[in-house]
Design a protein around this motif. Structure first.
Motif, PDB file in Angstrom:
ATOM      1  N   MET A 115      16.733   6.652 -15.659  1.00 35.28           N
ATOM      2  CA  MET A 115      15.500   5.884 -15.426  1.00 35.28           C
ATOM      3  C   MET A 115      14.380   6.407 -16.305  1.00 35.28           C
ATOM      4  O   MET A 115      14.396   7.572 -16.731  1.00 35.28           O
ATOM      5  N   LEU A 116      13.402   5.555 -16.535  1.00 25.98           N
ATOM      6  CA  LEU A 116      12.259   5.918 -17.366  1.00 25.98           C
ATOM      7  C   LEU A 116      11.391   6.948 -16.651  1.00 25.98           C
ATOM      8  O   LEU A 116      11.323   6.993 -15.415  1.00 25.98           O
ATOM      9  N   SER A 117      10.699   7.762 -17.482  1.00 21.86           N
ATOM     10  CA  SER A 117       9.759   8.758 -16.915  1.00 21.86           C
ATOM     11  C   SER A 117       8.356   8.442 -17.404  1.00 21.86           C
ATOM     12  O   SER A 117       8.178   8.018 -18.542  1.00 21.86           O
ATOM     13  N   SER A 118       7.341   8.680 -16.526  1.00 23.34           N
ATOM     14  CA  SER A 118       5.944   8.402 -16.859  1.00 23.34           C
ATOM     15  C   SER A 118       5.061   9.139 -15.849  1.00 23.34           C
ATOM     16  O   SER A 118       5.445   9.328 -14.694  1.00 23.34           O
ATOM     17  N   PRO A 119       3.835   9.612 -16.301  1.00 20.83           N
ATOM     18  CA  PRO A 119       2.926  10.276 -15.341  1.00 20.83           C
ATOM     19  C   PRO A 119       2.406   9.348 -14.240  1.00 20.83           C
ATOM     20  O   PRO A 119       1.896   9.794 -13.228  1.00 20.83           O
ATOM     21  N   TYR A 120       2.489   8.012 -14.459  1.00 23.51           N
ATOM     22  CA  TYR A 120       2.013   7.064 -13.456  1.00 23.51           C
ATOM     23  C   TYR A 120       3.154   6.529 -12.604  1.00 23.51           C
ATOM     24  O   TYR A 120       2.975   5.602 -11.828  1.00 23.51           O
ATOM     25  N   ARG A 121       4.389   7.130 -12.783  1.00 26.03           N
ATOM     26  CA  ARG A 121       5.551   6.602 -12.081  1.00 26.03           C
ATOM     27  C   ARG A 121       5.400   6.763 -10.552  1.00 26.03           C
ATOM     28  O   ARG A 121       5.871   5.918  -9.792  1.00 26.03           O
ATOM     29  N   PHE A 128       6.540   0.188  -5.061  1.00 25.66           N
ATOM     30  CA  PHE A 128       7.736  -0.679  -5.136  1.00 25.66           C
ATOM     31  C   PHE A 128       9.046   0.052  -4.859  1.00 25.66           C
ATOM     32  O   PHE A 128      10.110  -0.532  -5.029  1.00 25.66           O
ATOM     33  N   GLU A 129       9.023   1.315  -4.427  1.00 26.03           N
ATOM     34  CA  GLU A 129      10.200   2.168  -4.257  1.00 26.03           C
ATOM     35  C   GLU A 129      10.699   2.617  -5.636  1.00 26.03           C
ATOM     36  O   GLU A 129      10.480   1.948  -6.636  1.00 26.03           O
ATOM     37  N   ARG A 130      11.472   3.685  -5.703  1.00 26.94           N
ATOM     38  CA  ARG A 130      11.932   4.229  -6.991  1.00 26.94           C
ATOM     39  C   ARG A 130      13.044   3.360  -7.594  1.00 26.94           C
ATOM     40  O   ARG A 130      13.033   3.050  -8.773  1.00 26.94           O
ATOM     41  N   ARG A 131      14.020   2.981  -6.806  1.00 28.09           N
ATOM     42  CA  ARG A 131      15.103   2.103  -7.246  1.00 28.09           C
ATOM     43  C   ARG A 131      15.492   1.194  -6.101  1.00 28.09           C
ATOM     44  O   ARG A 131      15.239   1.500  -4.955  1.00 28.09           O
ATOM     45  N   THR A 157      12.488   0.095 -10.658  1.00 27.35           N
ATOM     46  CA  THR A 157      11.302  -0.756 -10.419  1.00 27.35           C
ATOM     47  C   THR A 157      10.123  -0.405 -11.306  1.00 27.35           C
ATOM     48  O   THR A 157       9.100  -1.119 -11.277  1.00 27.35           O
ATOM     49  N   PHE A 158      10.219   0.651 -12.132  1.00 25.55           N
ATOM     50  CA  PHE A 158       9.047   1.068 -12.902  1.00 25.55           C
ATOM     51  C   PHE A 158       8.679   0.035 -13.951  1.00 25.55           C
ATOM     52  O   PHE A 158       7.516  -0.068 -14.316  1.00 25.55           O
ATOM     53  N   HIS A 159       9.700  -0.705 -14.500  1.00 25.67           N
ATOM     54  CA  HIS A 159       9.371  -1.738 -15.484  1.00 25.67           C
ATOM     55  C   HIS A 159       8.402  -2.733 -14.903  1.00 25.67           C
ATOM     56  O   HIS A 159       7.412  -3.103 -15.542  1.00 25.67           O
ATOM     57  N   HIS A 160       8.668  -3.201 -13.718  1.00 21.87           N
ATOM     58  CA  HIS A 160       7.742  -4.151 -13.069  1.00 21.87           C
ATOM     59  C   HIS A 160       6.473  -3.453 -12.589  1.00 21.87           C
ATOM     60  O   HIS A 160       5.385  -4.027 -12.682  1.00 21.87           O
ATOM     61  N   GLY A 161       6.581  -2.190 -12.088  1.00 22.47           N
ATOM     62  CA  GLY A 161       5.386  -1.490 -11.601  1.00 22.47           C
ATOM     63  C   GLY A 161       4.408  -1.191 -12.699  1.00 22.47           C
ATOM     64  O   GLY A 161       3.187  -1.254 -12.494  1.00 22.47           O
ATOM     65  N   ALA A 162       4.891  -0.853 -13.921  1.00 21.79           N
ATOM     66  CA  ALA A 162       3.972  -0.565 -15.025  1.00 21.79           C
ATOM     67  C   ALA A 162       3.187  -1.806 -15.392  1.00 21.79           C
ATOM     68  O   ALA A 162       1.978  -1.744 -15.668  1.00 21.79           O
ATOM     69  N   ASN A 163       3.871  -2.945 -15.406  1.00 22.28           N
ATOM     70  CA  ASN A 163       3.151  -4.192 -15.701  1.00 22.28           C
ATOM     71  C   ASN A 163       2.090  -4.478 -14.633  1.00 22.28           C
ATOM     72  O   ASN A 163       0.968  -4.900 -14.947  1.00 22.28           O
ATOM     73  N   PHE A 164       2.435  -4.238 -13.389  1.00 19.31           N
ATOM     74  CA  PHE A 164       1.456  -4.471 -12.300  1.00 19.31           C
ATOM     75  C   PHE A 164       0.244  -3.547 -12.428  1.00 19.31           C
ATOM     76  O   PHE A 164      -0.898  -3.973 -12.259  1.00 19.31           O
ATOM     77  N   LEU A 165       0.463  -2.270 -12.745  1.00 25.15           N
ATOM     78  CA  LEU A 165      -0.661  -1.323 -12.865  1.00 25.15           C
ATOM     79  C   LEU A 165      -1.564  -1.703 -14.026  1.00 25.15           C
ATOM     80  O   LEU A 165      -2.797  -1.564 -13.933  1.00 25.15           O
ATOM     81  N   ARG A 166      -0.986  -2.182 -15.131  1.00 23.28           N
ATOM     82  CA  ARG A 166      -1.827  -2.590 -16.261  1.00 23.28           C
ATOM     83  C   ARG A 166      -2.709  -3.771 -15.868  1.00 23.28           C
ATOM     84  O   ARG A 166      -3.896  -3.805 -16.170  1.00 23.28           O
TER      85      ARG A 166
END
Length: 795
Positions: A115-121, A128-131, A157-166
């Motif tokens: 899975m992707l890693s990010s400080p905002y993960r 959205f839960e981790r997976r 879920t981070f792909h969708h969560g990153a878009n939501f945070l932006r």
């Protein structure tokens, strides 16, 4: 910064944060900012729920596309096609794992990636839960009930969560930028519309204050009809009012300055007048001081004169009355006794007059002192009436007494002064009543605060004219100048009654009609100590009370007997010769005249009977015995004496007693020392004491008494106060200094009758006090008090 420090320069240095436009813009922007935040949060919330649903919808679409091929692969158990299918699913960025599992749980194909890693993960994982994992059962259409395996997909879920945070960051940042722009726009608008006109208005107002003449404040352009225009109009009106008030103030100050100048002139003149008045006042004060000292000197001289007059007059009167009393005890013919009796009564009248003058003088001088001791008011009134009845010789006047049954048995007050008031009112009523009655009634009034006693003296005498009702209470004044010639008297009695009543805190009123009589009412606030009690009389049967018509005694007697719960009935009759027929049946008779007793004796001799009549009408013992009388009682009768007589009615008839029997004296063993310098007074006192049965030793002064007491013994000392060589005060003090004589009774016999003299006797160590002239009964009572074991004269 206070409001009083404003000027034009200060107005230009107002901080931006303190300006009204900034404050208004700040409030508007804060409101818009909070509103934008709330709207942004609402939009972000809606976007969150939409994004969350989009994740599930996207994976559901992937599964629906791959479900058919995956079912056929599982049915054919083709591992190669299975790998191609899962590798194709892994091409989607959100999917991190895909596998096909047969019906035995063995994976046909399985692929995965990290899975992707990010400080905002952590934010995305929180929202959205981790997976997310999805599993779908595999079936074929021609064998729908057979489970071939499962298609399993795991989503990052981070792909969708990153878009939501932006998108959320952009939404909140746009709201902030919009609020900042709005604040700048509002600040400029508020400054232009509000702050700038107000600054212009303040500058104009400051310019106006620098001129002396009133000018109207100009209104900023464009604000004639708004609040600023209204403020300018109000300020102009206030400036006009201030200008008017200021001009009035200036005119008032000018007038005040003129008034002050005039006032200074007036004050200077008044000061000179006050200085002259002060000089005169000091002279007047000195004159008043001299007058006061002169008045005090005269008052002291008056007191000394009263004391000396009392002593000098009482001394010869004591000798006069004493010698007359001793002479009346001897045998003599009736003419001599009558002359001596007239002289004796005249001396007592003179003594009463002297007492009234002294009491009135003490009251006017403020030296009248009242006692507060328990006494029986009913008994006091009855004793006073009994004494009066012995000295009155008016056959046509009935003397009656009515006591309220609720009157307390013991009251607290000054019995001596109460007796003086009653005696003077009675004497006054008897003096001016030729026929009819004199009634004394006592009424207890507990409802008043404080409780009080009403003493009424009612007569049927000559009455008093309305215009003379107040003057009769003045000393040496009577209602009519003819009164003194017809009836005598000095006019002191009623004045003394009014003074004594006022001193006791009471009131004295009078109601009168000429030729019909008078009613004197005395109300005294006396404190009750012992309540009234009802006596028990064991007397059965009816009591018949004979009462001559128009008389009061029978009715009063009937009410008293009924209060004692006795059966009493009235038998009225017109005169003794006409006996009421038939007589009511009764067990006992109370008869009110000797003549009626003679008439009744002819009818009946067995009924127990009492004769109730004045002293002057009482019969001798032999005559009373022939009329079958049990007892003769004086009228007006006292309650205690009537009670004793009723209790004795059931006993056999004794020898009838009267109140005129001679006195007998039993021998005494007491030895008395008489200290008296006046030879006449010494003879009087020695004669009285000898007749009482005492052994009397007489000496002339205190020094002789002191020397005699150191050698001889006596039981009591009768001490005069004013004597040569050594007076009674000094002699008493020296006697008290001797241990053997400290308890020896000493009675002062003195003509000094003032209250200060009584106190002086007590301070010298004397036990008791008797003022001259004294009666034998008073002396006998004192001797019985201090020599209680000795026999006394009995009647």
């Amino acid at each position: 910064m206070t409001c009083t420090a404003w000027n034009a320069t200060t107005l230009m240095k107002i901080n931006l944060s303190d300006r009204l436009s900034f404050k208004q813009a700040r409030l508007g922007v804060m409101a818009a900012f909070f509103l934008g935040i709330l709207l942004g949060l609402a939009q972000v919330t809606v976007d969150y729920y939409a994004e969350n649903a989009a994740i599930d919808q996207e994976i559901a679409a992937q599964i629906n596309v791959s479900l058919g091929p995956a079912s056929r692969i599982a049915y054919n158990i083709d591992a190669e096609l299975a790998r191609e299918l899962v590798n194709g699913l892994l091409q989607a960025p959100p999917i991190v794992k895909a596998e096909i599992i047969d019906n035995n749980g063995t994976p046909l194909a399985s692929v995965s990636r990290p899975m992707l890693s990010s400080p905002y993960r952590f934010i995305s994982d929180t929202l959205f839960e981790r997976r997310r994992s999805y599993a779908k059962a595999l079936h074929v259409d021609f064998v729908p009930d057979e489970l071939l395996g499962h298609l399993v997909i795991e989503l990052d879920t981070f792909h969708h969560g990153a878009n939501f945070l932006r998108r959320a960051m952009l939404t909140m940042l746009s709201a902030f930028i919009l609020s900042l722009a709005l604040s700048l726009i509002l600040m400029v608008l508020f400054y232009t519309m509000l702050t700038k006109p107000l600054v212009h208005l303040i500058n104009n107002l400051l310019d106006i204050r620098q001129h002396t003449d009133h000018e109207r404040l100009p209104c900023p352009p464009g604000h004639q009809r708004d609040e600023i225009g209204a403020l300018v109009e109000v300020i102009n009106r206030q400036l006009q009012s201030i200008d008017v008030n200021l001009r009035q103030k200036l005119r008032a100050e000018e007038r005040l300055k003129q008034y002050l100048e005039e006032l200074e002139t007036i004050v200077e003149a008044r000061t000179n007048e006050l200085q002259q008045a002060n000089i005169q006042l000091r002279k007047s004060n000195q004159e008043l001081k001299d007058s006061r000292e002169e008045a005090l000197t005269m008052a002291e001289a008056r007191s000394a004169f009263l004391a000396n007059m009392s002593h000098e007059i009482r001394t010869p009167i004591n000798g006069l009355l004493g010698m007359l009393g001793l002479a009346l005890d001897n045998e003599m013919d009736e003419e001599q006794r009558q002359k001596l009796t007239v002289a004796y009564d005249s001396g007592k009248v003179l003594m009463a007059l002297l007492n009234d003058i002294l009491d009135l003088s003490k009251f006017e001088a403020g030296k009248l002192q009242l006692e507060q001791i328990p006494f029986d008011l009913g008994e006091l009134v009855e004793d006073t009436l009994s004494l009066m009845s012995q000295h009155t010789h008016k056959e046509a006047v009935e003397l009656a007494c009515q006591v309220d049954p609720q009157l307390p048995a013991q009251l607290e007050g000054d019995p001596t002064r109460v007796r003086q008031v009653i005696s003077n009112l009675l004497s006054n009523a008897l003096k001016f009543t030729a026929r009819g009655h004199v009634l004394v009634s006592l009424e207890w009034q507990p409802k008043h605060q404080p409780a009080r006693v009403c003493i009424r003296v009612e007569d049927t005498g000559i009455g008093i004219a309305p215009e003379a009702l107040e003057s009769i209470f003045s000393p040496f004044t009577q209602a009519d100048r003819n009164i003194s010639r017809r009836f005598g008297g000095t006019g002191l009695g009623l004045a003394l009654c009014r003074s004594l009543t006022d001193a006791m805190g009471g009131t004295l009123r009078v109601e009168s009609r000429p030729q019909q009589g008078s009613v004197f009412s005395v109300e005294l606030p006396l404190h009750a100590i012992q309540e009234a009690s009802k006596p028990k009389i064991e007397l059965s049967g009816k009591i018949l009370v004979f009462n001559q018509q128009q008389r009061l005694q029978g009715r009063i007697l009937q009410q008293l007997l009924q209060h004692w719960q006795l059966d009493a009935e009235i038998a009225d009759y017109p005169n003794p010769e006409h006996i009421p027929q038939p007589l009511p049946n009764a067990s006992y008779w109370i008869i009110d005249s000797p003549a009626l007793a003679e008439s009744l004796a002819q009818l009946d001799s067995d009924t127990p009977r009492l004769l109730l009549c004045p002293y002057r009408q009482q019969l001798d013992n032999s005559k009373a015995a022939t009329l079958h009388l049990h007892q003769q009682l004086p009228s007006p009768i006292s309650r205690a004496r009537l009670l004793r007589a009723l209790r004795q009615l059931r006993q056999p008839r004794p020898a009838v007693s009267t109140s005129t029997q001679a006195s007998t004296t039993e021998p005494s063993s007491a030895r008395l020392l008489l200290v008296e310098d006046n030879a006449v007074n010494q003879m009087v006192a020695k004669g009285m004491l000898t007749r009482m049965g005492f052994e009397v030793i007489a000496v002339e002064h205190g020094q002789a008494a002191l020397e005699w007491l150191q050698q001889e013994h006596c039981d009591l000392v009768l001490m005069d106060c004013n004597m040569p060589v050594m007076d009674g005060y000094e002699a008493s003090r020296r006697i008290r200094q001797l241990p053997a004589l400290k308890d020896l009774p000493i009675i002062a016999l003195t003509a000094n009758a003032l209250q200060d003299d009584r106190q002086r006797c007590e301070n010298a160590g004397m036990n008791d006090y008797l003022a001259k002239p004294f009666k034998r009964e008073d002396l006998q009572k004192l001797l019985h008090k201090w020599l209680p074991d000795e026999p006394t004269t009995s009647s």
